[in-house]
Design an enzyme around this catalytic site. Structure first.
Site, PDB file in Angstrom:
ATOM      1  N   CYS A 117       0.789  -1.292   0.055  1.00  0.00           N
ATOM      2  CA  CYS A 117      -0.175   0.042   0.157  1.00  0.00           C
ATOM      3  C   CYS A 117       0.876   1.217   0.034  1.00  0.00           C
ATOM      4  O   CYS A 117       1.528   1.573  -0.926  1.00  0.00           O
ATOM      5  CB  CYS A 117      -1.054  -0.155   1.193  1.00  0.00           C
ATOM      6  SG  CYS A 117      -2.525   1.031   0.904  1.00  0.00           S
TER       7      CYS A 117
ATOM      8  N   HIS B 296      -3.823  -5.107  -0.275  1.00  0.00           N
ATOM      9  CA  HIS B 296      -3.598  -5.640   1.160  1.00  0.00           C
ATOM     10  C   HIS B 296      -3.481  -7.288   1.152  1.00  0.00           C
ATOM     11  O   HIS B 296      -4.468  -7.994   1.019  1.00  0.00           O
ATOM     12  CB  HIS B 296      -4.623  -5.201   2.184  1.00  0.00           C
ATOM     13  CG  HIS B 296      -3.882  -3.951   2.746  1.00  0.00           C
ATOM     14  ND1 HIS B 296      -3.147  -3.525   3.800  1.00  0.00           N
ATOM     15  CD2 HIS B 296      -4.594  -2.651   2.025  1.00  0.00           C
ATOM     16  CE1 HIS B 296      -3.332  -2.240   3.778  1.00  0.00           C
ATOM     17  NE2 HIS B 296      -4.117  -1.655   2.798  1.00  0.00           N
TER      18      HIS B 296
ATOM     19  N   GLU C  98      -2.645  -9.277   3.263  1.00  0.00           N
ATOM     20  CA  GLU C  98      -3.316  -9.738   4.747  1.00  0.00           C
ATOM     21  C   GLU C  98      -4.490  -9.516   4.881  1.00  0.00           C
ATOM     22  O   GLU C  98      -5.414 -10.176   5.897  1.00  0.00           O
ATOM     23  CB  GLU C  98      -2.483  -8.888   5.898  1.00  0.00           C
ATOM     24  CG  GLU C  98      -3.105  -7.791   6.273  1.00  0.00           C
ATOM     25  CD  GLU C  98      -2.888  -6.742   5.040  1.00  0.00           C
ATOM     26  OE1 GLU C  98      -3.488  -5.613   5.364  1.00  0.00           O
ATOM     27  OE2 GLU C  98      -1.960  -6.848   4.037  1.00  0.00           O
TER      28      GLU C  98
END
Length: 350
Positions: A238, A323, A325
């Site tokens: 990001c 992202h 995750e």
């Protein structure tokens, strides 16, 4: 007790709703289309300085699971939604009580459909929440957002044969958890740590985290990343993607309303593999400025062609705008962390 309160946008438009507020709140008004994970969204440090509009109704239905948050507090300035549904069930605290504990307004009964259409047409803008309509006094977000969310001193999490130097620009906790689950020791460094100190830590790889605000104001951070290129494998996420671009000489740009949600479509350029990704960003790498930087586009957004990831042609450095995750969101991109571990193992074995 709920009372009538108002969101006033910087263009003068007024949006009434219901809630409770102790003092006026100002921030950049943005929206997310994610259908779940509102506690994770509200605690994501990347939302520092922003007022979040939730597109999906209802919000609050399952309370707040404090064991799986993405930050150590609520970082969003406020939350706006069409419907607040807080059925008193389960073991979790209600969203409204939790927001009150954090001193953050929660406004319901806003016409989020029209508000989001407004943002899509006019772009994100500053807003003010108050008991009476008032134009926001803040014209733009401050340049201190990353400093506000970063750790203030070095922290260590987990154990393992591999050590990751995590540059904390506002990292989501699930990035830390994800690396620890993969058997890594994570050293979390403040955002303003010098490259020499990071490299002296003995880390096997460097992870550039997500975070809030405009990457163009982070000259020191970009300069230190440039000094670390080629020394260790690097992964940017990001804001980390944007800072890697700046470290190599590219520029970034502000998108009209950004990408925020858990179903953003991305393609991996080398393979043609499609991914559904979780995203939260207002800024993006300007693809027209990549010439002469040794960077190539590794991922691209299937909706608007935005640069979604970069790969360095000479050094072991990869970054993604989305992202891996998730939290909330799909896990299509989790292999990127797996590959980062493999890259560190390979570099350590050389």
């Amino acid at each position: 007790m709920k009372k009538r309160i108002y969101l006033t946008l910087s263009d003068g438009s007024i949006w009434p709703g219901n809630g409770d507020i102790e003092a006026p709140v100002e921030g950049e008004v943005v929206f997310t289309t994610a259908s779940c994970g509102y506690p994770q969204t509200l605690t994501d440090p990347s939302y520092n300085g922003q007022i979040i509009v939730f597109a999906f109704p209802p919000i609050g239905i399952y309370g707040v699971d404090k064991e799986n948050l993405e930050g150590r507090r609520v970082w969003a300035r406020a939350a706006l939604m069409t419907c607040l549904d807080e059925t008193e069930e389960g073991r979790f605290e209600s969203l409204s009580c939790w927001m009150a504990e954090n001193g953050r307004p929660l406004v319901s009964d806003i016409d989020t459909r029209q508000l989001i259409l407004k943002i899509r047409e006019c772009g994100s803008m500053m807003g003010r929440i108050d008991v009476e309509p008032h134009l926001p006094e803040i014209k733009e977000l401050p340049h201190t957002l990353v400093a506000e969310v970063s750790c203030s001193e070095r922290e260590i999490c987990g154990e393992g044969e591999l050590t990751v130097a995590l540059m904390d620009y506002g990292v989501k906790e699930n990035i830390v958890r994800g690396m620890v689950r993969r058997g890594c020791r994570v050293i979390r460094f403040p955002h303003n740590t010098a490259a020499a100190e990071v490299l002296a830590s003995g880390a096997d790889g460097i992870l550039l985290s997500n975070g809030p605000g405009d990457p163009a104001v982070l000259d020191f951070e970009a300069g230190e990343i440039a000094k670390m290129l080629g020394a260790k494998p690097i992964l940017g996420v990001c804001l980390g993607n944007q800072l890697l671009a700046r470290a190599c000489g590219a520029k970034t740009k502000k998108l009209p309303f950004g990408h925020r949600g858990a179903n953003q479509p991305v393609v991996e350029c080398a393979t043609g593999r499609g991914l559904l990704t979780s995203q939260n960003h207002q800024y993006a790498v300007d693809g027209d400025t990549l010439a002469g930087t040794d960077l190539e586009v590794a991922y691209s957004h299937l909706g608007d062609g935005t640069v979604e990831g970069l790969r360095h042609r000479r050094f072991d450095a990869l970054s993604v705008q989305f992202h891996p995750e998730a939290s909330p969101g799909p896990e299509d991109a989790s292999y990127i962390f797996d590959n980062f571990v493999i890259r560190m193992q390979a570099a350590k074995g050389r």
